[in-house]
Design a protein around this motif. Structure first.
Motif, PDB file in Angstrom:
ATOM      1  N   PRO A  52      30.809  49.685  35.288  1.00 23.39           N
ATOM      2  CA  PRO A  52      31.333  49.575  36.653  1.00 23.39           C
ATOM      3  C   PRO A  52      32.438  50.597  36.921  1.00 23.39           C
ATOM      4  N   ASP A 106      32.232  49.684  41.875  1.00 22.56           N
ATOM      5  CA  ASP A 106      33.326  49.079  41.107  1.00 22.56           C
ATOM      6  C   ASP A 106      32.959  47.725  40.505  1.00 22.56           C
ATOM      7  N   ASP A 107      32.003  47.020  41.130  1.00 21.66           N
ATOM      8  CA  ASP A 107      31.699  45.650  40.717  1.00 21.66           C
ATOM      9  C   ASP A 107      30.398  45.499  39.928  1.00 21.66           C
ATOM     10  N   SER A 108      29.796  46.611  39.483  1.00 21.81           N
ATOM     11  CA  SER A 108      28.496  46.485  38.847  1.00 21.81           C
ATOM     12  C   SER A 108      28.204  47.635  37.894  1.00 21.81           C
TER      13      SER A 108
END
Length: 134
Positions: A52, A106-108
């Motif tokens: 991420p 950013d989240d994965s």
């Protein structure tokens, strides 16, 4: 690149992933070479897996690049264009010489296969870091 494309059916088994070179992204990522071409017009193909928030630097490909998203949530942008969200199954074409970047949201985590033809022994030209991103 050290080898030409195989001249007959060739199978590469998984498990030969290496870390990307330093300085091509905001953090090293896993790269597994699937096909390595050294002669003009031969393809190089790789599977990449990014943590991420990891994004590449701006870069270009002399004969273009096809990116096929395998998993996760990614981002891509060409010079002057909007940041585009990428999901599994998306295919992205970057034209020859088109300045762009791509990477993981950013989240994965984010994984993809890329295919890029060789020209004069090169498949990519790395440029400056992306400002305002991870």
């Amino acid at each position: 690149m050290s080898a030409s494309n195989p001249k007959t059916m060739t199978i590469r088994r998984p498990g030969k992933a290496i870390r990307s070179p330093e300085g091509v992204a905001t953090a090293p990522f896993w790269v597994e070479m699937l096909l390595e071409g050294s002669a003009d017009g031969e393809n190089t193909a790789m599977r990449a897996a990014l943590d991420p928030g990891t994004i590449t630097r701006w870069h270009t490909h002399p004969r273009g690049q096809l990116l096929y998203v395998l998993s996760g949530h990614g981002l891509a942008q060409n010079d002057g264009g909007p940041i585009e969200a990428l999901r599994a199954g998306d295919a992205v074409w970057f034209a020859p010489g088109e300045r762009h970047w791509h990477g993981a949201a950013d989240d994965s985590p984010f994984s993809y296969i890329s295919v890029q033809p060789t020209e004069n022994g090169s498949v990519v030209e790395w440029l400056q870091p992306v400002e305002g991103q991870s």
